[in-house]
Design a protein around this motif. Structure first.
Motif, PDB file in Angstrom:
ATOM      1  N   VAL A  70      45.207  27.998  28.204  1.00 44.87           N
ATOM      2  CA  VAL A  70      44.599  27.818  26.889  1.00 44.87           C
ATOM      3  C   VAL A  70      44.638  26.344  26.474  1.00 44.87           C
ATOM      4  O   VAL A  70      43.652  25.787  25.978  1.00 44.87           O
ATOM      5  CB  VAL A  70      45.320  28.688  25.836  1.00 44.87           C
ATOM      6  N   GLY A  71      45.792  25.695  26.705  1.00 44.11           N
ATOM      7  CA  GLY A  71      45.929  24.297  26.315  1.00 44.11           C
ATOM      8  C   GLY A  71      44.944  23.388  27.029  1.00 44.11           C
ATOM      9  O   GLY A  71      44.323  22.515  26.414  1.00 44.11           O
ATOM     10  N   ARG A  72      44.786  23.597  28.346  1.00 50.44           N
ATOM     11  CA  ARG A  72      43.863  22.744  29.115  1.00 50.44           C
ATOM     12  C   ARG A  72      42.411  22.974  28.689  1.00 50.44           C
ATOM     13  O   ARG A  72      41.627  22.022  28.597  1.00 50.44           O
ATOM     14  CB  ARG A  72      44.021  23.038  30.611  1.00 50.44           C
ATOM     15  N   LEU A  73      42.052  24.234  28.471  1.00 53.96           N
ATOM     16  CA  LEU A  73      40.679  24.525  28.074  1.00 53.96           C
ATOM     17  C   LEU A  73      40.348  23.931  26.707  1.00 53.96           C
ATOM     18  O   LEU A  73      39.289  23.327  26.521  1.00 53.96           O
ATOM     19  CB  LEU A  73      40.453  26.041  28.045  1.00 53.96           C
ATOM     20  N   THR A  74      41.253  24.092  25.734  1.00 48.94           N
ATOM     21  CA  THR A  74      40.967  23.553  24.400  1.00 48.94           C
ATOM     22  C   THR A  74      41.003  22.025  24.400  1.00 48.94           C
ATOM     23  O   THR A  74      40.263  21.381  23.660  1.00 48.94           O
ATOM     24  CB  THR A  74      41.953  24.105  23.356  1.00 48.94           C
ATOM     25  N   GLU A  75      41.841  21.440  25.257  1.00 48.27           N
ATOM     26  CA  GLU A  75      41.859  19.979  25.372  1.00 48.27           C
ATOM     27  C   GLU A  75      40.519  19.472  25.898  1.00 48.27           C
ATOM     28  O   GLU A  75      39.970  18.486  25.398  1.00 48.27           O
ATOM     29  CB  GLU A  75      42.989  19.571  26.306  1.00 48.27           C
ATOM     30  N   ARG A  76      39.973  20.171  26.906  1.00 46.05           N
ATOM     31  CA  ARG A  76      38.667  19.767  27.445  1.00 46.05           C
ATOM     32  C   ARG A  76      37.555  20.028  26.435  1.00 46.05           C
ATOM     33  O   ARG A  76      36.615  19.231  26.310  1.00 46.05           O
ATOM     34  CB  ARG A  76      38.415  20.543  28.742  1.00 46.05           C
ATOM     35  N   LEU A  77      37.662  21.125  25.705  1.00 46.04           N
ATOM     36  CA  LEU A  77      36.688  21.433  24.661  1.00 46.04           C
ATOM     37  C   LEU A  77      36.686  20.353  23.588  1.00 46.04           C
ATOM     38  O   LEU A  77      35.625  19.918  23.109  1.00 46.04           O
ATOM     39  CB  LEU A  77      37.021  22.787  24.038  1.00 46.04           C
ATOM     40  N   ARG A  78      37.884  19.888  23.224  1.00 46.18           N
ATOM     41  CA  ARG A  78      38.017  18.830  22.213  1.00 46.18           C
ATOM     42  C   ARG A  78      37.410  17.522  22.722  1.00 46.18           C
ATOM     43  O   ARG A  78      36.695  16.833  21.989  1.00 46.18           O
ATOM     44  CB  ARG A  78      39.487  18.642  21.857  1.00 46.18           C
ATOM     45  N   ALA A  79      37.685  17.176  23.973  1.00 49.07           N
ATOM     46  CA  ALA A  79      37.135  15.944  24.542  1.00 49.07           C
ATOM     47  C   ALA A  79      35.611  15.988  24.556  1.00 49.07           C
ATOM     48  O   ALA A  79      34.941  14.986  24.271  1.00 49.07           O
ATOM     49  CB  ALA A  79      37.671  15.740  25.957  1.00 49.07           C
ATOM     50  N   ARG A  80      35.065  17.156  24.884  1.00 48.94           N
ATOM     51  CA  ARG A  80      33.601  17.302  24.882  1.00 48.94           C
ATOM     52  C   ARG A  80      33.048  17.161  23.465  1.00 48.94           C
ATOM     53  O   ARG A  80      32.016  16.532  23.244  1.00 48.94           O
ATOM     54  CB  ARG A  80      33.225  18.656  25.476  1.00 48.94           C
ATOM     55  N   GLY A  81      33.753  17.757  22.479  1.00 45.90           N
ATOM     56  CA  GLY A  81      33.304  17.648  21.094  1.00 45.90           C
ATOM     57  C   GLY A  81      33.327  16.217  20.588  1.00 45.90           C
ATOM     58  O   GLY A  81      32.399  15.771  19.914  1.00 45.90           O
ATOM     59  N   VAL A  82      34.384  15.473  20.944  1.00 45.42           N
ATOM     60  CA  VAL A  82      34.478  14.066  20.532  1.00 45.42           C
ATOM     61  C   VAL A  82      33.332  13.261  21.138  1.00 45.42           C
ATOM     62  O   VAL A  82      32.708  12.425  20.473  1.00 45.42           O
ATOM     63  CB  VAL A  82      35.844  13.478  20.937  1.00 45.42           C
ATOM     64  N   ALA A  83      33.037  13.511  22.403  1.00 50.90           N
ATOM     65  CA  ALA A  83      31.941  12.787  23.068  1.00 50.90           C
ATOM     66  C   ALA A  83      30.608  13.073  22.388  1.00 50.90           C
ATOM     67  O   ALA A  83      29.795  12.163  22.172  1.00 50.90           O
ATOM     68  CB  ALA A  83      31.891  13.165  24.545  1.00 50.90           C
ATOM     69  N   GLN A  84      30.372  14.338  22.043  1.00 53.36           N
ATOM     70  CA  GLN A  84      29.125  14.716  21.376  1.00 53.36           C
ATOM     71  C   GLN A  84      29.002  14.046  20.015  1.00 53.36           C
ATOM     72  O   GLN A  84      27.958  13.489  19.665  1.00 53.36           O
ATOM     73  CB  GLN A  84      29.084  16.243  21.207  1.00 53.36           C
ATOM     74  N   LEU A  85      30.073  14.098  19.232  1.00 53.35           N
ATOM     75  CA  LEU A  85      30.041  13.528  17.888  1.00 53.35           C
ATOM     76  C   LEU A  85      29.932  12.003  17.930  1.00 53.35           C
ATOM     77  O   LEU A  85      29.342  11.390  17.042  1.00 53.35           O
ATOM     78  CB  LEU A  85      31.297  13.945  17.120  1.00 53.35           C
ATOM     79  N   GLY A  86      30.492  11.395  18.960  1.00 54.88           N
ATOM     80  CA  GLY A  86      30.422   9.945  19.091  1.00 54.88           C
ATOM     81  C   GLY A  86      29.017   9.430  19.319  1.00 54.88           C
ATOM     82  O   GLY A  86      28.723   8.260  19.057  1.00 54.88           O
TER      83      GLY A  86
END
Length: 333
Positions: A70-86
């Motif tokens: 769960v931790g790895r998946l949500t960490e990757r999900l967060r990184a993808r979200g930051v990239a999109q918002l950036g």
């Protein structure tokens, strides 16, 4: 294309395919029942006992060579979200922080079930969820997602869960803060000085719906004098700053069922000062700090809705600024 961002977490082709087909099945079936997920996936439906592949994936029994925690998946999900918002062409980044219930009224065997309230206020089995959604005018990104229970091993408190979310998201957004201003948008369940303190320490802003109208503050009265009192007293000195019309799904007049329709909005404001201790809910020594705030009341006079009583650290000195705060909280809805 989206799922490919998670491929590096998977150690073999079979796991990658099962992961992708599980997501495809969830979307097609609109369900989290493993048999329905498998039936809605062309690949899993074609193999014998495809539901077992889904079960083994989610239980981690088929991913010995993968890091699908769960931790790895949500960490990757967060990184993808930051990239999109950036990539958004805007100076503003709004973070909608939400605490809510995940209700499982028929569940008996699920691990660490706690009691949560259903829509009628009755206690039912379930969990609490904590989520942060990043929003710009044309983009959204999930930056945090956690399902927790007061009965799970290692649980300490809900306020600590909230603090973990605030700090984790802020650290992830560090590369964007040079070009974007961050504002947290929160409901009344987060009317908490400890939450606000952390946001201000992170050099971020907030818009929060108030619950505690007995909170002690100073407020600027209609004669331009600062008075000591509470939020309820400050409401008496609110001044009409802006009016607007918006479309919302509400009951207006004598309507019995809500419908999407234009409604009138009145926005009143008043300057506040809040004095607080920085070590609230901390063991370390702190200091006394004064924060300049604004009280914003949004009235929808044609509806049965109670006024929205908001607090923000953004200056609300004119009608345009008042409308901006209304749009922020409106976006949370």
């Amino acid at each position: 294309a989206y799922v490919s961002h998670f491929h590096s977490l998977m150690g073999d082709r079979r796991t990658r395919r099962t992961f992708a087909e599980t997501l495809r099945g969830i979307i097609a079936a609109g369900s989290l029942v493993c048999q329905r997920i498998a039936a809605a996936s062309p690949v899993l439906a074609a193999v014998e006992n495809g539901a077992q592949r889904v079960i083994r994936l989610v239980k981690g029994k088929s991913t010995d060579r993968s890091t699908l925690s769960v931790g790895r998946l949500t960490e990757r999900l967060r990184a993808r979200g930051v990239a999109q918002l950036g990539e958004a062409d805007t100076d503003d980044l709004w973070l909608i922080l939400d605490l809510s219930e995940l209700r499982k009224p028929q569940a008996q065997e699920m691990p660490a079930l706690m009691e949560v309230r259903d829509l009628n206020g009755k206690l039912v089995p379930g969990y609490r969820t904590l989520e942060v959604l990043g929003v710009t005018p044309k983009r959204r990104g999930i930056l945090y997602q956690r399902v927790f229970s007061s009965h799970e091993a290692g649980f300490e408190s809900e306020p600590l869960e909230v603090q973990a979310a605030l700090q984790t998201v802020s650290e992830a957004l560090a590369p964007l803060k040079a070009t974007k201003t961050v504002t947290w948008i929160m409901d009344s369940g987060l009317d908490d000085v400890a939450v606000w303190r952390t946001i201000w320490e992170q050099k971020e802003h907030l818009v929060c719906r108030l619950c505690h109208t007995d909170r002690l503050v100073e407020y600027l009265d209609r004669h331009g004098e600062w008075q000591a009192g509470n939020v309820a007293q400050a409401q008496r000195d609110l001044r009409l700053m802006a009016t607007a019309q918006t479309r919302m799904k509400v009951c207006a007049g004598r309507q019995k069922q809500p419908k999407m329709q234009p409604v009138q909005v009145e926005i009143r404001t008043c300057p506040l000062r809040l004095t607080y201790e920085t070590n609230v809910r901390r063991k370390s020594a702190g200091e006394t700090v004064r924060q300049e705030l604004w009280l914003v009341e949004v009235r929808l006079p044609e509806t049965r809705l109670d006024p929205w009583l908001l607090v923000t650290d953004w200056p609300v000195e004119d009608g345009q600024a008042a409308l901006r705060i209304f749009r922020m909280y409106r976006q949370r809805w």
